[in-house]
Design an enzyme around this catalytic site. Structure first.
Site, mmCIF file in Angstrom:
data_model
loop_
_atom_site.group_PDB
_atom_site.id
_atom_site.type_symbol
_atom_site.label_atom_id
_atom_site.label_comp_id
_atom_site.label_asym_id
_atom_site.label_seq_id
_atom_site.Cartn_x
_atom_site.Cartn_y
_atom_site.Cartn_z
ATOM 1 N N ASN A 150 0.989 -1.163 0.097
ATOM 2 C CA ASN A 150 -0.126 -0.094 0.032
ATOM 3 C C ASN A 150 0.993 1.285 0.050
ATOM 4 O O ASN A 150 1.349 1.559 1.018
ATOM 5 C CB ASN A 150 -0.962 0.006 1.252
ATOM 6 C CG ASN A 150 -1.929 1.112 1.364
ATOM 7 O OD1 ASN A 150 -1.713 1.961 0.627
ATOM 8 N ND2 ASN A 150 -2.792 1.056 2.395
ATOM 9 N N ARG A 191 -2.634 -1.936 -3.263
ATOM 10 C CA ARG A 191 -3.712 -1.252 -2.989
ATOM 11 C C ARG A 191 -3.680 -0.053 -3.989
ATOM 12 O O ARG A 191 -2.694 0.752 -4.118
ATOM 13 C CB ARG A 191 -4.021 -0.706 -1.675
ATOM 14 C CG ARG A 191 -5.115 0.155 -1.491
ATOM 15 C CD ARG A 191 -5.116 0.705 -0.089
ATOM 16 N NE ARG A 191 -6.275 1.448 -0.018
ATOM 17 C CZ ARG A 191 -6.174 2.499 0.620
ATOM 18 N NH1 ARG A 191 -5.224 3.212 1.372
ATOM 19 N NH2 ARG A 191 -7.381 3.361 0.652
ATOM 20 N N HIS A 219 -13.162 2.785 0.115
ATOM 21 C CA HIS A 219 -12.982 1.770 1.332
ATOM 22 C C HIS A 219 -13.660 0.575 0.916
ATOM 23 O O HIS A 219 -14.072 -0.365 1.791
ATOM 24 C CB HIS A 219 -13.702 2.174 2.603
ATOM 25 C CG HIS A 219 -13.103 3.302 3.474
ATOM 26 N ND1 HIS A 219 -13.761 4.143 3.927
ATOM 27 C CD2 HIS A 219 -11.743 3.866 3.480
ATOM 28 C CE1 HIS A 219 -12.869 5.270 4.538
ATOM 29 N NE2 HIS A 219 -11.868 5.114 4.237
ATOM 30 N N GLY A 265 -12.272 4.759 10.622
ATOM 31 C CA GLY A 265 -11.053 5.273 10.822
ATOM 32 C C GLY A 265 -10.884 6.446 10.706
ATOM 33 O O GLY A 265 -11.588 7.299 11.139
ATOM 34 N N GLY A 276 -10.451 8.130 7.769
ATOM 35 C CA GLY A 276 -11.626 8.413 6.683
ATOM 36 C C GLY A 276 -12.697 7.507 7.403
ATOM 37 O O GLY A 276 -12.477 6.559 7.938
ATOM 38 N N ARG A 316 -12.236 15.573 7.646
ATOM 39 C CA ARG A 316 -12.821 15.867 6.434
ATOM 40 C C ARG A 316 -14.491 15.988 6.708
ATOM 41 O O ARG A 316 -14.785 15.686 7.890
ATOM 42 C CB ARG A 316 -12.740 14.638 5.442
ATOM 43 C CG ARG A 316 -11.533 14.720 4.666
ATOM 44 C CD ARG A 316 -11.580 13.366 3.640
ATOM 45 N NE ARG A 316 -10.630 12.509 3.827
ATOM 46 C CZ ARG A 316 -10.481 11.110 3.611
ATOM 47 N NH1 ARG A 316 -11.502 10.498 3.095
ATOM 48 N NH2 ARG A 316 -9.547 10.557 4.207
ATOM 49 N N ARG A 347 -10.024 9.274 19.955
ATOM 50 C CA ARG A 347 -9.599 8.976 21.510
ATOM 51 C C ARG A 347 -9.622 10.032 22.120
ATOM 52 O O ARG A 347 -10.062 10.089 23.521
ATOM 53 C CB ARG A 347 -8.152 8.095 21.503
ATOM 54 C CG ARG A 347 -8.250 6.508 21.588
ATOM 55 C CD ARG A 347 -7.189 5.766 21.347
ATOM 56 N NE ARG A 347 -6.451 6.356 20.109
ATOM 57 C CZ ARG A 347 -5.581 5.545 19.537
ATOM 58 N NH1 ARG A 347 -5.024 4.766 20.031
ATOM 59 N NH2 ARG A 347 -5.256 6.139 18.545
ATOM 60 N N GLU A 399 -7.872 -5.243 5.544
ATOM 61 C CA GLU A 399 -7.949 -4.815 3.966
ATOM 62 C C GLU A 399 -6.614 -5.656 3.535
ATOM 63 O O GLU A 399 -6.723 -6.201 2.280
ATOM 64 C CB GLU A 399 -7.765 -3.370 3.813
ATOM 65 C CG GLU A 399 -8.819 -2.605 4.301
ATOM 66 C CD GLU A 399 -8.710 -1.078 4.564
ATOM 67 O OE1 GLU A 399 -8.215 -0.708 5.593
ATOM 68 O OE2 GLU A 399 -9.188 -0.418 3.854
HETATM 69 P P1 ADP Z 1 -6.808 4.544 9.403
HETATM 70 O O1 ADP Z 1 -8.193 5.060 8.630
HETATM 71 O O2 ADP Z 1 -5.677 5.490 9.182
HETATM 72 O O3 ADP Z 1 -6.539 3.001 9.114
HETATM 73 P P2 ADP Z 1 -7.868 3.752 11.958
HETATM 74 O O4 ADP Z 1 -8.750 2.609 11.213
HETATM 75 O O5 ADP Z 1 -6.748 3.064 12.776
HETATM 76 O O6 ADP Z 1 -7.336 4.831 10.988
HETATM 77 O O7 ADP Z 1 -8.648 4.608 12.993
HETATM 78 C C1 ADP Z 1 -8.148 5.706 13.613
HETATM 79 C C2 ADP Z 1 -9.213 6.228 14.564
HETATM 80 O O8 ADP Z 1 -9.630 5.298 15.518
HETATM 81 C C3 ADP Z 1 -8.557 7.430 15.340
HETATM 82 O O9 ADP Z 1 -9.442 8.414 15.533
HETATM 83 C C4 ADP Z 1 -8.390 6.868 16.772
HETATM 84 O O10 ADP Z 1 -8.724 7.708 17.777
HETATM 85 C C5 ADP Z 1 -9.731 6.004 16.799
HETATM 86 N N1 ADP Z 1 -9.545 4.867 17.690
HETATM 87 C C6 ADP Z 1 -8.512 4.036 18.047
HETATM 88 N N2 ADP Z 1 -8.939 3.208 19.127
HETATM 89 C C7 ADP Z 1 -9.771 3.844 20.011
HETATM 90 C C8 ADP Z 1 -10.805 3.680 20.975
HETATM 91 N N3 ADP Z 1 -10.305 2.862 22.094
HETATM 92 N N4 ADP Z 1 -11.775 4.634 21.261
HETATM 93 C C9 ADP Z 1 -12.145 5.656 20.453
HETATM 94 N N5 ADP Z 1 -11.413 5.870 19.262
HETATM 95 C C10 ADP Z 1 -10.389 5.161 18.964
#
Ligand code: ADP
Length: 405
Positions: free
Chosen positions: A10, A87, A176, A206, A208, A237, A281, A381
């Site tokens: 990727n 990807r 996605h 995530g 996105g 976004r 988080r 993925e």
């Molecule tokens: P990406 O799209 O870059 O792959 P991820 O799927 O890893 O991103 O998701 C990232 C998001 O997930 C961030 O906003 C992160 O704060 C949130 N996240 C991860 N763990 C938790 C949690 N325990 N509670 C709330 N949000 C979380």
């Protein structure tokens, strides 16, 4: 015969994520990330089982990073690779599924660059570098858009003059797709249905975020559109705004399109609403301490997400289940609870004790009695890319790239 091996790549503009996967195995035997490429601080980090290490990519070149992966593969694979799966973000209307890369396919990906000017050129760098290094095996492209090519015209067309679609490709594509596809299949497995069966709403949350309506393994509608800006609220976004907003900002603030584009993609969403962070988080923690911006951002996020899911429900004949995935969907009981709280109209209700995240965060059901299934399913993925690459080679479905008029 030993199980086949796929290297999944990727490639972004300054990073390359990679994973070495054995057919049918849930975890990679080697995975890693080369980041800060194009700078002198380039670094490649990897892990294989309990072993991990890193090396400098001092010249910052993507080619150096790919060359650095080669000895790792020799060391951990101990047998030849079967294929490389790449990807690719945007396949336009050219690609409706995985595709073995040849000169025509590369040209078609290049033609889709205007639709994804940030992503496709970076994906192509990875493809070219990997094809140079792994020159004797097939390279397969898996497109974020391909899964959504089953959307019917009433879902993918915008109400704009026809020529903008037929000549310039202005339509909804969706993204996605690999993740929505993977979790819809896993949902069927989890509920004991045949894989590829079922009527699902899926929420990939995530950085996105997007939603999707999947019926019997086919995407019928999704929240993202021509670009990944459309749809629900995301980390930075905006998701949907009034299409007149750019004109309004131009007239009142003198913002040009580049400025508006930047603000809607990089300074909006959870970050813009909260004034604090794009990271869920951080926002969940701030909300528990009474931070007004974080509270508002989470309220808007969950309401708009629920509104999107309820809207997509019209694409389905019934609802077998709602699936949460992605970093937020997999890990945040609060976001799941608040979102489902807006979805009583679909008969959905969460069992609070099941909603808590158990150790290891396995795929599971969290609905209350009498509700359609609500599932938490960790997405994968890379696994989907590896499996689709091998499935394509099995069926040898090498088709000419269809030409657009
Ligand atoms: P990406 O799209 O870059 O792959 P991820 O799927 O890893 O991103 O998701 C990232 C998001 O997930 C961030 O906003 C992160 O704060 C949130 N996240 C991860 N763990 C938790 C949690 N325990 N509670 C709330 N949000 C979380």
């Amino acid at each position: 015969m030993s199980k086949r091996l796929v290297l999944v790549i990727n490639c972004g503009s300054s990073s390359i994520k990679f994973a070495l996967r054995v057919e049918g195995e849930p975890s990679p035997i080697l995975s890693g990330l080369a980041e800060r490429l194009t700078t002198p601080e380039g670094v490649l980090r990897w892990r294989a089982g309990n072993e991990r290490d890193e090396m400098k990519i001092a010249d910052g070149l993507h080619s150096t990073a790919v060359a650095g992966i080669l000895p790792l593969i020799d060391r951990f694979a101990k047998r030849p690779l079967t294929a490389v799966g790449h990807r690719v973000v945007h396949g336009g209307e050219h690609f409706t599924g995985a595709y073995v890369l040849d000169a025509n396919a590369v040209r078609a990906i290049e033609e889709s660059i205007p639709l994804a000017p940030l992503h496709n050129p970076a994906n192509l760098i990875g493809i070219r570098e990997a094809m140079a290094v792994f020159s004797k095996i097939p390279h397969v492209a898996i497109f974020d858009t391909a899964f959504h090519q089953t959307m019917p015209p009433h879902a993918y067309r915008y109400a704009v003059p026809e020529v903008l679609y037929s000549k310039y490709g202005v339509r909804r594509y969706g993204f996605h797709g690999t993740s929505h596809h993977f979790v819809a299949n896993e949902a069927s497995r989890l509920l004991g249905m045949d894989v590829g069966q079922g009527a699902w709403l899926t929420a990939h949350l995530g950085n996105g975020c997007s939603t999707c309506a999947v019926l019997n393994g086919k995407s019928l509608d999704t929240s993202m559109g021509m670009t990944p800006l459309e749809g629900v609220v995301m980390g930075t976004r905006s998701g949907d705004v009034d299409p007149n907003l750019p004109a309004y900002l131009s007239r009142t603030l003198g913002w040009d399109l580049a400025k508006t584009d930047y603000v809607l993609n990089h300074e909006s969403g959870l970050l813009g609403l909260s004034g604090l962070s794009n990271d869920m988080r951080t926002l969940v923690a701030a909300r528990s301490e009474g931070h007004a911006g974080a509270t508002l951002a989470i309220d808007v996020y969950c309401y708009r997400l629920a509104r999107s899911l309820a809207g997509l429900a019209v694409a389905l004949p019934r609802l077998d289940g709602l699936v949460f995935t992605g970093g937020i969907g997999e890990n945040s009981p609060l976001i799941r609870e608040m979102t489902v709280g807006h979805l009583q109209i679909l008969g959905l209700a969460i069992a609070p004790e099941r909603n808590l995240t158990p150790p290891g965060n396995p795929a599971r059901e969290i609905q209350a009695a009498g509700s359609p299934a609500i599932l938490v399913i960790p997405t994968d993925e890379e696994r989907q890319i590896a499996e689709e690459s091998l499935a394509l080679l099995d069926f040898d479905r090498i088709q000419p790239v269809p030409e657009r008029d």
